[in-house]
Scaffold this motif. Structure first.
Motif, PDB file in Angstrom:
ATOM      1  N   GLY A  22      34.457  41.317  46.159  1.00 40.37           N
ATOM      2  CA  GLY A  22      33.218  42.066  46.051  1.00 40.37           C
ATOM      3  C   GLY A  22      32.286  41.590  44.962  1.00 40.37           C
ATOM      4  N   TYR A  23      32.842  41.118  43.841  1.00 40.41           N
ATOM      5  CA  TYR A  23      32.030  40.656  42.709  1.00 40.41           C
ATOM      6  C   TYR A  23      32.161  39.148  42.498  1.00 40.41           C
ATOM      7  CZ  TYR A  23      33.411  45.541  41.661  1.00 40.41           C
ATOM      8  OH  TYR A  23      33.708  46.875  41.739  1.00 40.41           O
TER       9      TYR A  23
ATOM     10  N   TYR B  31      41.392  43.241  31.482  1.00 48.66           N
ATOM     11  CA  TYR B  31      41.583  44.649  31.781  1.00 48.66           C
ATOM     12  C   TYR B  31      41.283  44.987  33.251  1.00 48.66           C
ATOM     13  CZ  TYR B  31      36.565  44.534  30.630  1.00 48.66           C
ATOM     14  OH  TYR B  31      35.237  44.217  30.565  1.00 48.66           O
ATOM     15  N   ARG B  32      40.997  43.974  34.037  1.00 47.93           N
ATOM     16  CA  ARG B  32      40.836  44.117  35.487  1.00 47.93           C
ATOM     17  C   ARG B  32      41.727  43.098  36.184  1.00 47.93           C
ATOM     18  NH1 ARG B  32      36.465  46.765  38.048  1.00 47.93           N
ATOM     19  NH2 ARG B  32      35.397  48.143  36.575  1.00 47.93           N
ATOM     20  N   TYR B  33      41.997  43.328  37.457  1.00 48.11           N
ATOM     21  CA  TYR B  33      42.814  42.386  38.214  1.00 48.11           C
ATOM     22  C   TYR B  33      42.372  42.388  39.677  1.00 48.11           C
ATOM     23  CZ  TYR B  33      45.414  46.436  40.046  1.00 48.11           C
ATOM     24  OH  TYR B  33      45.759  47.608  40.664  1.00 48.11           O
ATOM     25  N   HIS B  34      42.768  41.343  40.398  1.00 51.57           N
ATOM     26  CA  HIS B  34      42.389  41.206  41.799  1.00 51.57           C
ATOM     27  C   HIS B  34      43.322  42.021  42.692  1.00 51.57           C
ATOM     28  CE1 HIS B  34      39.394  38.050  41.180  1.00 51.57           C
ATOM     29  NE2 HIS B  34      40.202  37.573  40.250  1.00 51.57           N
ATOM     30  N   LYS B  35      42.720  42.796  43.576  1.00 51.47           N
ATOM     31  CA  LYS B  35      43.497  43.612  44.508  1.00 51.47           C
ATOM     32  C   LYS B  35      42.941  43.413  45.912  1.00 51.47           C
ATOM     33  CE  LYS B  35      45.138  48.353  45.305  1.00 51.47           C
ATOM     34  NZ  LYS B  35      45.168  49.743  44.762  1.00 51.47           N
ATOM     35  N   ALA B  36      43.830  43.300  46.901  1.00 51.89           N
ATOM     36  CA  ALA B  36      43.425  43.059  48.282  1.00 51.89           C
ATOM     37  C   ALA B  36      43.496  44.341  49.104  1.00 51.89           C
ATOM     38  CB  ALA B  36      44.307  41.990  48.908  1.00 51.89           C
TER      39      ALA B  36
ATOM     40  N   SER C 176      41.733  42.612  62.322  1.00 49.27           N
ATOM     41  CA  SER C 176      42.221  42.996  61.001  1.00 49.27           C
ATOM     42  C   SER C 176      41.829  41.914  60.009  1.00 49.27           C
ATOM     43  CB  SER C 176      43.742  43.165  61.033  1.00 49.27           C
ATOM     44  OG  SER C 176      44.225  43.509  59.749  1.00 49.27           O
ATOM     45  N   ARG C 177      41.173  42.337  58.904  1.00 50.13           N
ATOM     46  CA  ARG C 177      40.748  41.366  57.898  1.00 50.13           C
ATOM     47  C   ARG C 177      41.067  41.892  56.506  1.00 50.13           C
ATOM     48  NH1 ARG C 177      35.010  38.542  58.908  1.00 50.13           N
ATOM     49  NH2 ARG C 177      35.864  37.444  57.107  1.00 50.13           N
ATOM     50  N   THR C 178      41.187  40.953  55.578  1.00 47.20           N
ATOM     51  CA  THR C 178      41.520  41.292  54.198  1.00 47.20           C
ATOM     52  C   THR C 178      40.405  40.862  53.260  1.00 47.20           C
ATOM     53  OG1 THR C 178      43.893  41.072  54.638  1.00 47.20           O
ATOM     54  CG2 THR C 178      43.187  40.950  52.334  1.00 47.20           C
ATOM     55  N   PHE C 179      40.046  41.755  52.361  1.00 51.82           N
ATOM     56  CA  PHE C 179      39.017  41.479  51.356  1.00 51.82           C
ATOM     57  C   PHE C 179      39.534  41.933  49.994  1.00 51.82           C
ATOM     58  CE2 PHE C 179      36.740  41.623  55.300  1.00 51.82           C
ATOM     59  CZ  PHE C 179      35.723  40.690  55.170  1.00 51.82           C
ATOM     60  N   GLY C 180      38.901  41.422  48.943  1.00 47.94           N
ATOM     61  CA  GLY C 180      39.367  41.719  47.599  1.00 47.94           C
ATOM     62  C   GLY C 180      38.345  42.418  46.730  1.00 47.94           C
ATOM     63  N   LEU C 181      38.859  43.045  45.677  1.00 49.02           N
ATOM     64  CA  LEU C 181      38.048  43.613  44.614  1.00 49.02           C
ATOM     65  C   LEU C 181      38.715  43.313  43.280  1.00 49.02           C
ATOM     66  CD1 LEU C 181      36.918  47.206  45.695  1.00 49.02           C
ATOM     67  CD2 LEU C 181      35.524  45.138  45.584  1.00 49.02           C
ATOM     68  N   PHE C 182      37.895  43.157  42.263  1.00 49.22           N
ATOM     69  CA  PHE C 182      38.386  42.962  40.897  1.00 49.22           C
ATOM     70  C   PHE C 182      38.387  44.336  40.256  1.00 49.22           C
ATOM     71  CE2 PHE C 182      37.742  40.888  36.551  1.00 49.22           C
ATOM     72  CZ  PHE C 182      39.006  40.328  36.521  1.00 49.22           C
ATOM     73  N   VAL C 183      39.523  45.037  40.354  1.00 52.47           N
ATOM     74  CA  VAL C 183      39.589  46.456  39.989  1.00 52.47           C
ATOM     75  C   VAL C 183      40.090  46.650  38.566  1.00 52.47           C
ATOM     76  CG1 VAL C 183      39.952  47.116  42.398  1.00 52.47           C
ATOM     77  CG2 VAL C 183      41.935  46.724  40.919  1.00 52.47           C
ATOM     78  N   ARG C 184      39.764  47.811  37.999  1.00 57.97           N
ATOM     79  CA  ARG C 184      40.244  48.129  36.652  1.00 57.97           C
ATOM     80  C   ARG C 184      41.740  48.432  36.690  1.00 57.97           C
ATOM     81  NH1 ARG C 184      39.944  53.939  36.105  1.00 57.97           N
ATOM     82  NH2 ARG C 184      38.947  54.821  37.949  1.00 57.97           N
ATOM     83  N   ASN C 185      42.402  48.175  35.591  1.00 60.54           N
ATOM     84  CA  ASN C 185      43.844  48.383  35.498  1.00 60.54           C
ATOM     85  C   ASN C 185      44.117  49.852  35.169  1.00 60.54           C
ATOM     86  OD1 ASN C 185      46.602  48.363  34.912  1.00 60.54           O
ATOM     87  ND2 ASN C 185      46.524  46.243  34.208  1.00 60.54           N
ATOM     88  N   ILE C 186      44.288  50.642  36.215  1.00 63.90           N
ATOM     89  CA  ILE C 186      44.497  52.079  36.042  1.00 63.90           C
ATOM     90  C   ILE C 186      45.812  52.357  35.319  1.00 63.90           C
ATOM     91  CG2 ILE C 186      44.806  54.264  37.260  1.00 63.90           C
ATOM     92  CD1 ILE C 186      43.005  53.198  39.450  1.00 63.90           C
TER      93      ILE C 186
END
Length: 266
Positions: A130-131, A172-177, A191-201
């Protein structure tokens, strides 16, 4: 000149006074409620179409508007259809999605719509992250575009910060699919896979970017008005915002400026 035309021109003049110019490529985050109220006070039936038209007028025929169409349903496994999945970023963004000639980018969570002279340059963008470096955020920076926010604090609008964080690979963020049903512009579903660089909850990381916004104001990088004051619109160069945010990150000041932790004292 009709009352609607007068109201449209008045809004457009206000957006220009806040920093928009002819030929601009500008990403607009928005809360339209107060502006709709201003239209009503002027004796005009409130309409997001009038607001959209005023933004188009403010950048002229050579300009381009970009709006976020963010929708987080895909993160829960619900289907995304680039042709019809609605924006969940407010009425103005949905009006932009439905505008004739609008071009939508393809990330199922962080998609955008572009309208105007350079809209075609956003066509076919289906970035994985996404980013990421091939995202519309990156395109906006390459175009020397601007970012504007209407009556929203940084905390609830300036997603561009997360693009800078990904480009700087902050710890403090990581890649999640995320995987789910995806329907493209041709109507093909798979079916498709996309990613986000999300905060480490798990480490208690919380987005906390208003202090960075204050730094942008103090550095005179923002022009225009603060939320719920004047026009309510503030504007900044995407490149200037990237450079200022990158400097904060590389100098070790991201904690307290861009994020905080649950263990931080108030």
């Amino acid at each position: 000149m009709s009352a609607i035309d007068i109201a449209t021109r008045s809004l457009a003049d206000g957006w220009r006074s806040s920093g928009l110019e002819n030929r601009d490529v500008v990403l607009i985050h928005s809360s339209a409620r107060r502006t709709l109220g201003r239209l009503k006070a002027a004796g005009v039936s409130p309409s997001t179409e009038i607001i959209l038209r005023s933004f188009l007028e403010s950048v002229g025929l050579e300009g381009t508007l970009v709006f976020p169409l963010f929708n987080f349903d895909f993160t829960t496994g619900l289907p995304f259809d680039i042709r019809s999945s609605p924006s969940k970023m407010g009425a103005l963004t949905e009006a932009a999605r439905l505008h004739p000639g609008a071009v939508r980018t393809g990330h199922p969570i962080y998609s955008f719509v572009a309208i105007g002279k350079r809209a075609a340059e956003f066509e076919g963008i289906t970035n994985f992250s996404g980013y990421g470096p091939d995202s519309p955020f990156a395109v906006l920076r390459e175009m020397d575009g601007k970012i504007a926010s209407l009556d929203l604090p940084d905390q609830h609008s300036m997603t561009f910060y997360h693009y800078v964080e990904e480009m700087c690979a902050v710890p403090y963020r990581y890649h999640k699919a995320f995987t789910g049903p995806y329907t493209d512009a041709a109507g093909v579903t798979e079916s498709r896979t996309f990613g986000l660089f999300v905060r480490n909850i798990e480490e208690g990381v919380k987005t906390y970017v208003d202090p960075m916004g204050e730094e942008l104001w103090n550095s005179s990088l923002y022009s225009g008005s603060r939320p719920n004051e004047g026009t309510g619109l503030r504007v900044i160069s995407a490149r200037a915002m990237f450079d200022a945010t990158e400097s904060v990150i590389t100098s070790g000041r991201a904690h307290g400026m861009l994020y905080r932790k649950e263990t931080d004292s108030e």
